[in-house]
Write a protein that holds these residues in place. Sequence first.
Motif, PDB file in Angstrom:
ATOM      1  N   ARG A   1      82.374  46.559  65.087  1.00  0.00           N
ATOM      2  CA  ARG A   1      81.388  45.648  64.550  1.00  0.00           C
ATOM      3  C   ARG A   1      80.216  45.552  65.535  1.00  0.00           C
ATOM      4  O   ARG A   1      80.419  45.458  66.742  1.00  0.00           O
TER       5      ARG A   1
ATOM      6  N   ALA B   1      67.349  41.189  59.350  1.00  0.00           N
ATOM      7  CA  ALA B   1      66.363  40.465  60.155  1.00  0.00           C
ATOM      8  C   ALA B   1      66.958  39.988  61.473  1.00  0.00           C
ATOM      9  O   ALA B   1      66.290  39.283  62.243  1.00  0.00           O
ATOM     10  N   GLY B   2      68.201  40.328  61.738  1.00  0.00           N
ATOM     11  CA  GLY B   2      68.808  39.953  63.012  1.00  0.00           C
ATOM     12  C   GLY B   2      69.407  38.560  63.014  1.00  0.00           C
ATOM     13  O   GLY B   2      69.806  38.040  64.055  1.00  0.00           O
ATOM     14  N   ILE B   3      69.479  37.950  61.837  1.00  0.00           N
ATOM     15  CA  ILE B   3      70.070  36.608  61.740  1.00  0.00           C
ATOM     16  C   ILE B   3      71.586  36.769  61.590  1.00  0.00           C
ATOM     17  O   ILE B   3      72.042  37.633  60.839  1.00  0.00           O
ATOM     18  N   VAL B   4      72.352  35.975  62.331  1.00  0.00           N
ATOM     19  CA  VAL B   4      73.802  35.948  62.129  1.00  0.00           C
ATOM     20  C   VAL B   4      74.131  34.587  61.516  1.00  0.00           C
ATOM     21  O   VAL B   4      74.376  33.615  62.230  1.00  0.00           O
TER      22      VAL B   4
ATOM     23  N   PRO C   1      73.024  42.218  66.278  1.00  0.00           N
ATOM     24  CA  PRO C   1      71.596  42.504  66.424  1.00  0.00           C
ATOM     25  C   PRO C   1      71.176  42.403  67.892  1.00  0.00           C
ATOM     26  O   PRO C   1      71.743  41.606  68.648  1.00  0.00           O
ATOM     27  N   LEU C   2      70.217  43.212  68.294  1.00  0.00           N
ATOM     28  CA  LEU C   2      69.645  43.065  69.635  1.00  0.00           C
ATOM     29  C   LEU C   2      68.856  41.760  69.658  1.00  0.00           C
ATOM     30  O   LEU C   2      68.144  41.455  68.711  1.00  0.00           O
TER      31      LEU C   2
ATOM     32  N   GLN D   1      76.215  46.961  59.815  1.00  0.00           N
ATOM     33  CA  GLN D   1      76.452  46.688  61.235  1.00  0.00           C
ATOM     34  C   GLN D   1      77.832  47.185  61.670  1.00  0.00           C
ATOM     35  O   GLN D   1      78.600  46.478  62.315  1.00  0.00           O
TER      36      GLN D   1
ATOM     37  N   ARG E   1      67.654  48.297  66.288  1.00  0.00           N
ATOM     38  CA  ARG E   1      67.731  46.980  66.919  1.00  0.00           C
ATOM     39  C   ARG E   1      69.143  46.400  66.828  1.00  0.00           C
ATOM     40  O   ARG E   1      69.348  45.247  66.480  1.00  0.00           O
TER      41      ARG E   1
ATOM     42  N   LYS F   1      80.400  34.540  61.295  1.00  0.00           N
ATOM     43  CA  LYS F   1      79.893  34.355  62.662  1.00  0.00           C
ATOM     44  C   LYS F   1      81.018  34.092  63.663  1.00  0.00           C
ATOM     45  O   LYS F   1      80.946  34.542  64.798  1.00  0.00           O
TER      46      LYS F   1
ATOM     47  N   ARG G   1      64.256  28.186  63.141  1.00  0.00           N
ATOM     48  CA  ARG G   1      63.619  29.502  63.042  1.00  0.00           C
ATOM     49  C   ARG G   1      64.339  30.370  61.999  1.00  0.00           C
ATOM     50  O   ARG G   1      63.715  31.018  61.165  1.00  0.00           O
ATOM     51  N   CYS G   2      65.686  30.363  62.037  1.00  0.00           N
ATOM     52  CA  CYS G   2      66.461  31.222  61.129  1.00  0.00           C
ATOM     53  C   CYS G   2      66.431  30.694  59.692  1.00  0.00           C
ATOM     54  O   CYS G   2      66.379  31.481  58.745  1.00  0.00           O
TER      55      CYS G   2
ATOM     56  N   ILE H   1      70.531  39.786  56.998  1.00  0.00           N
ATOM     57  CA  ILE H   1      71.283  40.406  58.094  1.00  0.00           C
ATOM     58  C   ILE H   1      70.377  41.381  58.859  1.00  0.00           C
ATOM     59  O   ILE H   1      70.375  41.411  60.099  1.00  0.00           O
TER      60      ILE H   1
ATOM     61  N   ALA I   1      62.587  31.001  70.241  1.00  0.00           N
ATOM     62  CA  ALA I   1      62.537  29.541  70.225  1.00  0.00           C
ATOM     63  C   ALA I   1      63.813  28.933  70.797  1.00  0.00           C
ATOM     64  O   ALA I   1      63.769  27.979  71.577  1.00  0.00           O
ATOM     65  N   GLY I   2      64.960  29.495  70.407  1.00  0.00           N
ATOM     66  CA  GLY I   2      66.243  28.974  70.873  1.00  0.00           C
ATOM     67  C   GLY I   2      66.449  29.230  72.354  1.00  0.00           C
ATOM     68  O   GLY I   2      66.989  28.382  73.083  1.00  0.00           O
TER      69      GLY I   2
ATOM     70  N   GLU J   1      66.636  27.400  67.254  1.00  0.00           N
ATOM     71  CA  GLU J   1      66.945  28.695  66.655  1.00  0.00           C
ATOM     72  C   GLU J   1      67.350  28.529  65.182  1.00  0.00           C
ATOM     73  O   GLU J   1      67.019  29.352  64.333  1.00  0.00           O
TER      74      GLU J   1
ATOM     75  N   PHE K   1      66.812  34.440  69.382  1.00  0.00           N
ATOM     76  CA  PHE K   1      65.419  34.273  68.993  1.00  0.00           C
ATOM     77  C   PHE K   1      64.694  33.438  70.051  1.00  0.00           C
ATOM     78  O   PHE K   1      65.291  32.557  70.680  1.00  0.00           O
TER      79      PHE K   1
END
Lengths: 448, 397
Positions: free
Chosen positions: B178, A206-209, B181-182, B71, B92, A120, A253-254, A204, B236-237, A250, B234
């Motif tokens: 690199r 799922a858009g999680i970093v 994600p959207l 990615q 995405r 990250k 959630r992740c 990954i 919630a954040g 967040e 996301f």
Amino acid sequence: MRVRPALVVLPATTDEVSRCVKLAREFGMPIVPRGSGTGLSGGALPIEGCVVIGLSRMRKILDVDFENQRMRLQPGVINLDVSRRLAPYGYYYAPDPSSQSVCSIGGNVAENSGGAHCLKYGFTANHVVGLTIVLADGEVVEIGGAWPDPLGYNLTSAVVGSEGMLGIVTEVVVRFLRRPQATRTVFATFPSTDQAGEAVSRIIAAGIVPAAIEMMDKLAIEAIVAATGVDWPLDVGAALLIDVDGIAAEVDRCAEAAIEIVRSCGALDVRDPRDENERALMWKGRKGAFAAMGRISPNYYVQDGVIPRSEIAVVLREIAELSRESGFRIANVFHAGDGNLHPLVLYDERIPGEAKEAERVAAEILRICIRHGGSITGEHGVGADKAAYMGEMFNDGDLDTMNLVRCAFDPGRIFNPTKVFPTPRLCGDRPGTYVPHAVETAGLAARG
Amino acid sequence: MIIRSEVGRLYRPASVGEAATTLADLAAKKQTVSVIGGETALDLGNPPARIDAIVSTSALDRVVEYAPADQIVTVEAGITLEQLQARLRPNRQRLAVDPPLAHRATIGGIVATDAYGPRRSRYGTIRDLVVGMTIVRPDGTLARGGGKVVKNVAGFDVPKLMVGSLGTLAMIATVTLRLHPLPERERVLALRDCSASQIRRLANEIVAAQLEPSLVLAVGEGERYTVCVGFEGFAAGVDAQIVSLQAVAEGLGVQTEELAAAERSAFDEAHERTRTEGALRIKISALPGRFPEIDARVIGPLLALLEAGRCVAYPTVGVAFIAGKAFDPRIIPALFEARRVVESGGGTLVITAAPDEIRERIDVWGTPPPAFRLMRALKERFDPEHRFNPGRFVGGL
């Protein structure tokens, strides 16, 4: 691997480093800079007749600018001491190699060190903004700067990761970060590395970093449990250790999403430690993994290679096949999020020929990485150890181009002259006849 | 514009191999070369001393390899940012840079100029996202650096050195990047009528509250600014951070309002206009903590001498952009003084666009950095005959 240097000097100031360089040059002696000597590719190994310039006495934190989140350090400062200095104020320095309690910032600059959390936050290159370096003629120059967009070519990018071959770094300006609101750790075991690899890909996707995703296979888990006493189950094929950090809402959630994904990939035991001590213990287990190998083998060879993340399961199967064929046990503990493998080839040096054979098996792993479109080193560097494999990853034109950078900085090649490049390269000779590049032979490009 | 496509013979190679052949031929003829992409930064730098040939990347616009699961994408240099984002969107994903003129700016050009937008504060610049590159050196040699994995320390980082080198070292042929994600959600709050010192306090409070905005953009309006603070990620954040920022703003005595899509594009347009229009344009870089000083001693005095003067700043990064039309001859001494102020505290003032009568009287780049001799040595090694954009870059590189 053992060479006695002609001389070892331990300067205390930039000016002393400069005078050492001038003297060495006068006597025609090559120079090998050295930090804490924790590198795993032999970049700081002395060479015949050289002067080793050790930077371990230059260990002052010179300036901390909280408002702009920058600090100026001498190269001998220990990586972990940077974050320790910042911790009371709620800040930290992101690159965290497993050796962070002993390795130096100067060494991190030379190797472009990473660590578990660079998935990250990036590597040393993303956090160093300026350097003071002593050049081959002893001149001291400042490159880069604390402010954004210093003028001209980005010399800092050239020096970070150059393995002590462009100059001697005597001051480092780094950017540091505010500690995130929250961090959560998820630990999960799986019947096989295939399933653990699938979980990594799906997290990954799922858009999680995540801040980190570490994988350990059965053998690595056994060693870690034996050495550190973490209470991890032994009858499993693989485990993942995942950190998510950032904004509290967040992170929750992740973490929940990651737990759901690992379960859907067939996880056996899923833990979500909320207690800071328990989290720290799990990471201690992971960071102590290399040393833990001593519990299950008299010797081990640490390899460092990179593959595209999506190829993890396939490559681990190939490595398992290599282990069966060669008869060497191979443990895997690595940064799965960025595909950075650390296979550990276990051997016994008391058995004649075994050390050499283990090295051959480790080299074979690098070839597997190259075949899958990866790299021969993700964070340990090329040094002395892997110079021979550079030619398998890069062609002559590529290496010649890297050499142009070196010649611009150090035309006399006095800094660490035998490292990184597979064959000696001079400065001043022009490239010869045209050789098709790999991208052409692979059909990606053609000459019109 | 310092480079006009009609001045030299135009080449449009349709493959990387053809580009290498073209450049080898031009080397044999000892011709000088300017490589161009989307032509969005042709005001930047000194006019090259000579332009025999222009090599356009406009026919090099393919996606070479896209591995969504990793990615990672490899593209030819001439693809525009907008084209690339369109290719990535179905998965995405995106390239997390937002320089102006995305519909024209090419990846090669963004790399060559290290172009960025307000999201730099969260994602860095393209230098932080480049993992590999194929270049064609002035002698026609194709060379690859880096790879197609995010983590890789094999050999010197030639790709990162190419970032921002403005076509003076080599032609950028393909770039491996690199991706991110959207985000699931994006929200932007506007803080109206802020002074420079309030903006500085806001930036400090954002750090103290451990917020992670995706952009902080200050748009000048007279002597005050409207600050747009965006969050993405996301849901919630993002929602939690909006609430926290409202509390921060209240503490500073500043009104906030959430921007709807239409209002956001109005700010985006004002931002793009300032970055790309106006006969005289200036970029100021300095540590973020100096913003109130830079505002009072540099931005204010310069705006006073410009017709239709505008300013936007990324206060958490430490850059400000000024644009307008110079009508008053006092602009020249004012520019010298502004540069002196910026440089003396650590920073740079670059004139990114100017009419000839200003270029003739003040260097657009400013004082060459202390390590200039190393830069000259690099130029000598990569382009010993000074054929690539000769003289365009800092100190005549």
